[in-house]
Design a protein around this motif. Structure first.
Motif, short mmCIF file in Angstrom:
data_model
loop_
_atom_site.label_atom_id
_atom_site.label_comp_id
_atom_site.label_asym_id
_atom_site.label_seq_id
_atom_site.Cartn_x
_atom_site.Cartn_y
_atom_site.Cartn_z
N HIS A 66 0.61 -1.35 0.19
CA HIS A 66 -0.07 0.42 -0.37
C HIS A 66 1.05 1.53 -0.16
O HIS A 66 1.37 1.61 0.76
CB HIS A 66 -0.89 -0.08 1.53
CG HIS A 66 -2.33 0.87 1.19
ND1 HIS A 66 -1.95 2.47 1.12
CD2 HIS A 66 -3.20 0.88 1.19
CE1 HIS A 66 -2.88 2.97 0.96
NE2 HIS A 66 -4.02 1.98 1.12
N PRO A 67 1.08 2.06 -0.37
CA PRO A 67 1.72 3.54 -0.98
C PRO A 67 1.22 4.09 0.10
O PRO A 67 2.79 5.05 0.79
CB PRO A 67 0.62 3.97 -2.37
CG PRO A 67 -0.36 3.34 -2.40
CD PRO A 67 -0.44 2.20 -1.62
N GLY A 114 17.92 0.72 5.41
CA GLY A 114 16.72 0.08 5.31
C GLY A 114 16.29 0.61 4.04
O GLY A 114 17.58 1.59 3.88
N GLN A 115 15.79 -0.49 2.93
CA GLN A 115 15.35 0.29 1.57
C GLN A 115 13.94 0.66 1.98
O GLN A 115 12.77 1.35 2.63
CB GLN A 115 14.94 -1.11 0.94
CG GLN A 115 15.64 -2.32 0.71
CD GLN A 115 15.57 -3.02 1.57
OE1 GLN A 115 15.15 -3.78 2.80
NE2 GLN A 115 16.34 -4.57 0.76
N GLU A 116 14.80 2.84 0.67
CA GLU A 116 13.13 2.95 1.10
C GLU A 116 12.66 3.40 -0.33
O GLU A 116 12.76 3.49 -1.22
CB GLU A 116 13.94 4.93 1.33
CG GLU A 116 13.86 5.78 1.54
CD GLU A 116 11.79 5.83 1.75
OE1 GLU A 116 10.50 5.90 1.27
OE2 GLU A 116 11.68 5.51 2.66
N LYS A 117 11.36 3.79 -0.56
CA LYS A 117 10.33 2.97 -2.00
C LYS A 117 9.97 4.37 -2.45
O LYS A 117 9.86 5.02 -3.45
CB LYS A 117 9.61 2.48 -1.26
CG LYS A 117 9.55 0.98 -1.43
CD LYS A 117 8.34 0.43 -1.43
CE LYS A 117 8.07 -1.25 -1.63
NZ LYS A 117 6.71 -1.95 -1.70
N GLY A 118 9.76 5.19 -1.63
CA GLY A 118 10.25 6.74 -1.64
C GLY A 118 7.87 7.21 -1.89
O GLY A 118 7.35 5.84 -1.34
N HIS A 119 7.26 8.33 -1.40
CA HIS A 119 6.77 8.64 -1.21
C HIS A 119 5.82 9.26 -2.24
O HIS A 119 4.29 9.51 -2.27
CB HIS A 119 5.60 9.09 -0.12
CG HIS A 119 6.70 10.57 0.14
ND1 HIS A 119 5.68 11.90 -0.68
CD2 HIS A 119 7.98 10.52 0.31
CE1 HIS A 119 6.69 12.58 -0.34
NE2 HIS A 119 7.76 12.50 0.00
N ASP A 120 6.12 9.43 -3.00
CA ASP A 120 5.79 10.47 -4.62
C ASP A 120 6.40 10.09 -5.60
O ASP A 120 7.12 9.44 -6.04
CB ASP A 120 4.72 11.96 -4.02
CG ASP A 120 6.82 12.42 -4.75
OD1 ASP A 120 7.93 11.68 -4.37
OD2 ASP A 120 5.87 14.10 -3.68
N THR A 121 5.32 9.96 -7.01
CA THR A 121 6.49 9.25 -7.83
C THR A 121 8.05 10.37 -8.26
O THR A 121 8.38 8.82 -8.44
CB THR A 121 5.62 10.47 -9.26
OG1 THR A 121 4.09 10.08 -9.69
CG2 THR A 121 6.28 9.77 -10.23
N ALA A 126 13.95 8.13 -7.64
CA ALA A 126 14.71 9.18 -7.09
C ALA A 126 15.52 7.55 -6.40
O ALA A 126 16.31 7.14 -6.25
CB ALA A 126 14.94 10.14 -6.32
N ARG A 127 14.25 6.63 -6.03
CA ARG A 127 14.70 5.52 -4.99
C ARG A 127 14.65 4.46 -5.79
O ARG A 127 14.44 3.41 -5.27
CB ARG A 127 13.64 5.88 -3.60
CG ARG A 127 13.85 6.73 -3.12
CD ARG A 127 14.94 7.06 -1.37
NE ARG A 127 15.13 8.11 -1.11
CZ ARG A 127 15.84 8.41 0.09
NH1 ARG A 127 16.94 7.36 -0.21
NH2 ARG A 127 15.42 9.71 0.99
N ASN A 128 13.99 4.37 -7.07
CA ASN A 128 14.25 2.79 -7.80
C ASN A 128 13.50 1.91 -6.73
O ASN A 128 13.19 0.41 -7.57
CB ASN A 128 15.52 2.86 -8.24
CG ASN A 128 15.67 2.24 -9.04
OD1 ASN A 128 14.86 2.10 -10.24
ND2 ASN A 128 16.33 0.55 -9.23
#
Length: 318
Positions: A66-67, A114-121, A126-128
């Motif tokens: 979930h985003p 940790g791995q960071e996914k990012g929260h917007d486009t 940027a975080r791939n």
């Protein structure tokens, strides 16, 4: 605005109607709609409880992705103080999919990764999308080496679909970098504790989750491959992801029974995305408890217990 998953459509309609009533009341204070809105709230709460009482593995996979779930950066910002990010693998580049550095947890110095996914486009690109390249795992090894040298516990927060499978990553030794990172986790003389906060995908997750203690959030997933990838290989049809999710035993509940993980961290009703602060606080409590188990233990004792943990995993009494 709340993002709803496909199995939450009925919930979206009820909560949407309640919000519409309250919006009308804000426009016209003479309208008396609060009782009707509260009745809808109660109906929504009941439906939410029903939906999340017994989620299927595929629905858990959807919740884990979930985003709006809190990501690595959210946990670091909320739980740690004096966070000092460290960048680069001192070889090729800095991989933004893996973040980490020095910090304090309850005023105790630690290294957090940790791995960071990012929260917007923009941040997801940027975080791939949380998919690390070899330099990300080499950065993690560098930080773990530093933690070992200075006697600092290591905390890892896992949330990735898997390591990045691109051509450049393979050319720079993706498999070797993952293997070295896993090896480093096993060799540390300091405690390493890990929490799967969302998606634990394949070797990209194992590289940071080969820990003394591994916890998972209640609706997180952890598996050798994604349900879609498994379905594509076994059935040549990605639409079989529901069957694949069942077969993979990827839920926290299954993995606790199999003794792959040590602890399940309960999530708020409706998942961590509904009350992120509560979920983050629960992870903090679990981290403190897991680290507390290593007070007074020597490096040799820590290594010996870790070795036994992984040699015993999957063993069957004959």
């Amino acid at each position: 605005m709340q993002n709803y998953l496909d199995f939450e459509k009925g919930l979206a309609e009820i909560e949407g109607k309640a919000e519409e009533l309250r919006a009308l009341a804000r426009q016209d204070p003479k309208m008396k709609v609060e009782d009707e809105a509260k009745a809808l709230d109660r109906k929504a709460d009941g439906l939410l409880a029903d939906l999340y009482t017994d989620l299927t593995p595929w629905r858990k996979a959807q919740v884990a992705r979930h985003p709006d779930r809190p990501h690595c950066k959210d946990y670091i910002d909320a739980l740690f103080t004096e966070y000092m990010p460290l960048a680069g693998d001192r070889n090729f580049a800095d991989d933004h999919a893996i973040m980490g550095g020095l910090a304090r947890l309850d005023d105790k110095p630690v290294v957090v990764l940790g791995q960071e996914k990012g929260h917007d486009t923009a941040t997801r690109i940027a975080r791939n999308f949380g998919m690390a390249r070899p330099e990300g795992y080499r950065k993690a090894v560098r930080l773990m080496d530093m933690a070992d040298r200075f006697g600092l516990p290591v905390i890892t927060l896992v949330d990735t679909p898997g390591a990045y499978p691109g051509k450049g990553a393979e050319e720079r030794g993706q498999s070797e970098a993952i293997a070295r990172c896993t090896e480093k986790c096993l060799s540390l003389g300091v405690p390493i504790v890990s929490v799967v906060i969302g998606e634990g995908g394949s070797g990209g997750a194992v590289a940071l989750a080969t820990a003394d203690r591994v916890a998972m959030l209640q609706h997180a997933i952890y598996s050798v491959i994604s349900p879609e990838g498994c379905a594509s290989i076994l059935w040549k049809n990605a639409e079989k992801m529901r069957e694949a999710a069942e077969a993979l035993r990827l839920t926290a509940q299954d993995l606790k029974k199999l003794k792959v993980i040590d602890r399940i961290i309960e999530e708020p009703l409706g998942g961590a995305q509904r009350r992120p602060e509560e979920a983050i606080a629960s992870v903090g409590t679990a981290l403190r408890a897991m680290l507390g188990e290593f007070d007074g233990k020597t490096p040799d004792a820590i290594r010996k217990a870790r070795r036994k943990k992984y040699l015993d995993m999957g063993s069957v009494a004959l």
